[in-house]
Design an enzyme around this catalytic site. Sequence first.
Site, PDB file in Angstrom:
ATOM      1  N   PHE A  37      65.242 -11.861  29.634  1.00 56.83           N
ATOM      2  CA  PHE A  37      66.639 -12.004  30.023  1.00 56.83           C
ATOM      3  C   PHE A  37      66.993 -13.458  30.300  1.00 56.83           C
ATOM      4  CE2 PHE A  37      69.725 -11.346  33.759  1.00 56.83           C
ATOM      5  CZ  PHE A  37      70.838 -11.394  32.926  1.00 56.83           C
ATOM      6  N   ILE A  38      66.213 -14.110  31.151  1.00 58.58           N
ATOM      7  CA  ILE A  38      66.459 -15.517  31.445  1.00 58.58           C
ATOM      8  C   ILE A  38      65.995 -16.401  30.289  1.00 58.58           C
ATOM      9  CG2 ILE A  38      65.797 -17.434  32.957  1.00 58.58           C
ATOM     10  CD1 ILE A  38      65.733 -15.453  35.269  1.00 58.58           C
ATOM     11  N   PRO A  91      42.439 -20.040  28.630  1.00 53.42           N
ATOM     12  CA  PRO A  91      43.012 -21.367  28.889  1.00 53.42           C
ATOM     13  C   PRO A  91      42.595 -22.401  27.852  1.00 53.42           C
ATOM     14  CG  PRO A  91      42.161 -20.409  30.912  1.00 53.42           C
ATOM     15  CD  PRO A  91      41.702 -19.525  29.794  1.00 53.42           C
ATOM     16  N   ASN A 110      52.348 -11.725  35.747  1.00 55.73           N
ATOM     17  CA  ASN A 110      52.945 -12.660  36.706  1.00 55.73           C
ATOM     18  C   ASN A 110      51.942 -13.565  37.415  1.00 55.73           C
ATOM     19  OD1 ASN A 110      55.436 -11.491  36.142  1.00 55.73           O
ATOM     20  ND2 ASN A 110      55.263 -10.009  37.799  1.00 55.73           N
ATOM     21  N   TYR A 137      55.739  -6.385  42.549  1.00 57.98           N
ATOM     22  CA  TYR A 137      56.454  -7.439  41.814  1.00 57.98           C
ATOM     23  C   TYR A 137      56.531  -8.720  42.637  1.00 57.98           C
ATOM     24  CZ  TYR A 137      60.227 -10.179  39.790  1.00 57.98           C
ATOM     25  OH  TYR A 137      60.969 -11.212  39.276  1.00 57.98           O
ATOM     26  N   LYS A 162      54.539 -12.234  41.817  1.00 55.29           N
ATOM     27  CA  LYS A 162      55.321 -13.447  41.556  1.00 55.29           C
ATOM     28  C   LYS A 162      54.954 -14.552  42.551  1.00 55.29           C
ATOM     29  CE  LYS A 162      58.177 -14.280  39.028  1.00 55.29           C
ATOM     30  NZ  LYS A 162      58.136 -14.940  37.694  1.00 55.29           N
TER      31      LYS A 162
END
Length: 326
Positions: A11-12, A48, A81, A131, A135
């Site tokens: 969305f962002i 990584p 996240n 969530y 985050k």
Amino acid sequence: MRVLLLGADGFIGRRVADRLLADPELQVTVLGRRDTADIRFDLSAGSPGALARFLDAVMPRVIINCAGATYGSPRALTRANTVAVATVCEAVRRSHEPARLIHVGSAAEYGPAPFGQPVPETAEPRPLGPYGVTKLAGTELVLSSGLDAAVLRVFDAVGPGAPTGSLFGRLAEGLRRALERGEPQLRAPDLSAFRDFVDVRDVARAVQSAAVSAATGIVNIGSGTGTRVRDAAELLVRASGFDGRLVEEGRPALPPPPAPADGSSVPGGAASAPPGPGAAEPRYPAEPVLWRQADVRTARDRLGWRPRIPLEESLADVWTEIACRV
């Protein structure tokens, strides 16, 4: 300036991509899992070392991380996240020319806040649920990485492209169904909480501003205003033209918005009809945080950023997109 964008499909991320790609002074490379990405890479599963090799090939000056997950099991949220952020930070450290990192965090990291008070970046985080916890863990990884990095803690983003799992995305879908079926009411969750709504396009401007700034640490991105969710929902209802009742679960039915002075609205006969068994009943995940408002002075002072798009326009655009969807 070379920019590497992670999470361009969210969305962002979609709005950030639109803004960056429109800037002729930026050379943007998109990294993600989908075929549309310039570089295909799964941040939650890749190593990584492999990511560091991509960074050395692209040589970005700035990495913008909009990747992550809002919904899912605790395990899935942890991978998206937290693990993914650890991979990004370690890859940047291993790269030959470590880039500046802009990470998109969430106001959910703060958890409950004193009612009526804006939340500053110095507030002690007390996230509720997987969530917010995952985050926050990602933010802590960025802040402790030793990199040139900033975390934008985005409050409640709204606007066109709102996910169907979000409050206004699902409410807009429910309004569309109710209008198509001529239903007299629309059910919604308890809308009594207060949130700080900020347009997703303003968030994209903030991300771009952070990328070219020297700001480090946490920066709140919000409107700086706490708005009752019920009032915001009524703005969406008004934009849709729905003249029925908005019924909150566990609360009395809310009357339809008042008619304009010129009497141009549709008569409210359907609005006064009793609830029927066919009424649309979208359901949303509840969050036990009653108040959320950002202290946005840091964004103003360090990024030169202020929100521009009013909530009424954001929600009207949410409705326009849903109404025009085929």
